[in-house]
Scaffold this motif. Structure first.
Motif, PDB file in Angstrom:
ATOM      1  N   ALA A  72       5.775   4.057  -4.968  1.00  0.00           N
ATOM      2  CA  ALA A  72       7.103   4.586  -4.635  1.00  0.00           C
ATOM      3  C   ALA A  72       7.814   4.956  -5.926  1.00  0.00           C
ATOM      4  O   ALA A  72       8.050   4.095  -6.773  1.00  0.00           O
ATOM      5  N   PRO A  73       8.189   6.215  -6.113  1.00  0.00           N
ATOM      6  CA  PRO A  73       8.783   6.651  -7.374  1.00  0.00           C
ATOM      7  C   PRO A  73      10.245   6.258  -7.499  1.00  0.00           C
ATOM      8  O   PRO A  73      10.971   6.142  -6.500  1.00  0.00           O
ATOM      9  N   VAL A  74      10.690   6.045  -8.723  1.00  0.00           N
ATOM     10  CA  VAL A  74      12.109   5.804  -8.980  1.00  0.00           C
ATOM     11  C   VAL A  74      12.902   7.028  -8.518  1.00  0.00           C
ATOM     12  O   VAL A  74      12.527   8.168  -8.794  1.00  0.00           O
ATOM     13  N   GLY A  75      13.969   6.780  -7.793  1.00  0.00           N
ATOM     14  CA  GLY A  75      14.776   7.851  -7.227  1.00  0.00           C
ATOM     15  C   GLY A  75      14.324   8.281  -5.850  1.00  0.00           C
ATOM     16  O   GLY A  75      15.004   9.068  -5.185  1.00  0.00           O
ATOM     17  N   GLY A  76      13.179   7.768  -5.400  1.00  0.00           N
ATOM     18  CA  GLY A  76      12.657   8.136  -4.096  1.00  0.00           C
ATOM     19  C   GLY A  76      13.225   7.277  -2.977  1.00  0.00           C
ATOM     20  O   GLY A  76      13.897   6.265  -3.208  1.00  0.00           O
ATOM     21  N   SER A  83       9.113  -5.473   7.521  1.00  0.00           N
ATOM     22  CA  SER A  83       9.845  -6.227   6.511  1.00  0.00           C
ATOM     23  C   SER A  83       9.180  -7.591   6.393  1.00  0.00           C
ATOM     24  O   SER A  83       9.022  -8.301   7.389  1.00  0.00           O
ATOM     25  N   VAL A  84       8.799  -7.951   5.174  1.00  0.00           N
ATOM     26  CA  VAL A  84       7.955  -9.126   4.947  1.00  0.00           C
ATOM     27  C   VAL A  84       8.671 -10.150   4.076  1.00  0.00           C
ATOM     28  O   VAL A  84       9.142  -9.815   2.978  1.00  0.00           O
ATOM     29  N   THR A 133       8.649   7.735   1.325  1.00  0.00           N
ATOM     30  CA  THR A 133       7.440   6.919   1.255  1.00  0.00           C
ATOM     31  C   THR A 133       7.530   5.847   2.330  1.00  0.00           C
ATOM     32  O   THR A 133       8.572   5.210   2.495  1.00  0.00           O
ATOM     33  N   VAL A 134       6.444   5.653   3.054  1.00  0.00           N
ATOM     34  CA  VAL A 134       6.443   4.711   4.178  1.00  0.00           C
ATOM     35  C   VAL A 134       5.457   3.589   3.899  1.00  0.00           C
ATOM     36  O   VAL A 134       4.309   3.838   3.512  1.00  0.00           O
ATOM     37  N   GLY A 135       5.892   2.350   4.090  1.00  0.00           N
ATOM     38  CA  GLY A 135       5.022   1.200   3.879  1.00  0.00           C
ATOM     39  C   GLY A 135       5.820  -0.078   4.030  1.00  0.00           C
ATOM     40  O   GLY A 135       7.008  -0.050   4.362  1.00  0.00           O
ATOM     41  N   ARG A 156      -1.571  -9.101  -2.833  1.00  0.00           N
ATOM     42  CA  ARG A 156      -1.387  -9.751  -1.531  1.00  0.00           C
ATOM     43  C   ARG A 156      -0.908  -8.785  -0.471  1.00  0.00           C
ATOM     44  O   ARG A 156      -1.172  -8.978   0.724  1.00  0.00           O
ATOM     45  N   HIS A 157      -0.203  -7.738  -0.902  1.00  0.00           N
ATOM     46  CA  HIS A 157       0.389  -6.792   0.052  1.00  0.00           C
ATOM     47  C   HIS A 157       0.011  -5.366  -0.360  1.00  0.00           C
ATOM     48  O   HIS A 157       0.829  -4.631  -0.922  1.00  0.00           O
ATOM     49  N   PRO A 158      -1.207  -4.951  -0.090  1.00  0.00           N
ATOM     50  CA  PRO A 158      -1.651  -3.631  -0.543  1.00  0.00           C
ATOM     51  C   PRO A 158      -0.901  -2.467   0.091  1.00  0.00           C
ATOM     52  O   PRO A 158      -0.959  -1.346  -0.420  1.00  0.00           O
ATOM     53  N   ASP A 159      -0.194  -2.725   1.196  1.00  0.00           N
ATOM     54  CA  ASP A 159       0.580  -1.661   1.841  1.00  0.00           C
ATOM     55  C   ASP A 159       2.041  -1.676   1.423  1.00  0.00           C
ATOM     56  O   ASP A 159       2.837  -0.858   1.894  1.00  0.00           O
TER      57      ASP A 159
END
Length: 216
Positions: A72-76, A83-84, A133-135, A156-159
């Protein structure tokens, strides 16, 4: 039933959201920093609205976040698939153990450490924000500040695409109230060794204002 409730951690995030809203029925409220206060304050807002006969139809946790480098890019803008509660569990010599793996009775776990975003609400946000970006978005009580802890979380959280401090708490409050939930974040800094010089708060707040047009 009234409109959407959008909760942020701090007033500056709430102001950024309000500046971009196009739907006058959306309510925006800063509820505090961290999952405990955010969850408790959101639950109170939902209970008061229900008691007044004007329940909200859905809840969104919104604000700025740290983004995983390369994800996820800065500013994105980021939309959470789930939610984890990333630090809800136990440490062990072999690594972190999620709360679901600690052998507790299911009734004591509630929804566990993961709350999925409502498919309909997430779908509407994805349509309105196609570049997002979705994840997974991780909720933590201590902001990640070392390369080692960043690598451990990413493994631990590849997504996972971002981390913040309130989403899971707000998600639990919404779920307990039987309401759809989603989390929307804009990225102010890369997750990793703490470096205030790498933070881009102005860009993140501007992106949050732009993204707020999708909240309706």
């Amino acid at each position: 039933m009234t409109g959407l409730l959008v909760v942020t951690a701090v007033p500056a995030e709430a102001d950024a959201v309000r500046a971009g809203l196009t739907d006058p029925t959306v309510t925006v409220a800063p509820v505090g920093v961290g999952p405990a206060v955010a969850g408790a304050a959101t639950a109170r807002l939902l209970a008061l609205a229900e008691a007044a006969g004007r329940p909200y139809r859905a809840v969104v946790s919104a604000g700025i976040a740290g983004g995983f480098v390369g994800r996820a890019p800065v500013g994105g803008t980021v939309l959470a698939t789930r939610s984890v509660a990333a630090d809800l569990g136990a440490e062990s010599p072999t690594g972190f153990i999620p709360v679901e793996d600690l052998g507790m009775p299911a009734e004591l776990l509630g929804g566990g450490s993961v709350v999925p975003a409502d498919p309909g609400l997430l779908g509407a946000l994805r349509t309105a924000l196609p570049a997002a970006t979705v994840g997974a978005v991780l909720t933590i009580s201590t902001v990640t500040g070392t390369a080692a802890s960043t690598a451990a979380l990413a493994d631990r959280h590849p997504d996972a695409v971002a981390e913040a401090m309130e989403g899971y708490g707000v998600a639990v409050a919404a779920t307990q109230a039987g309401l759809p939930f989603a989390e929307l974040r804009t990225v102010s800094n890369p997750i990793g060794p703490r470096d205030r010089g790498s933070w881009r708060m102005r860009e993140a707040f501007a992106a949050l204002t732009t993204a707020a047009a999708a909240l309706r």
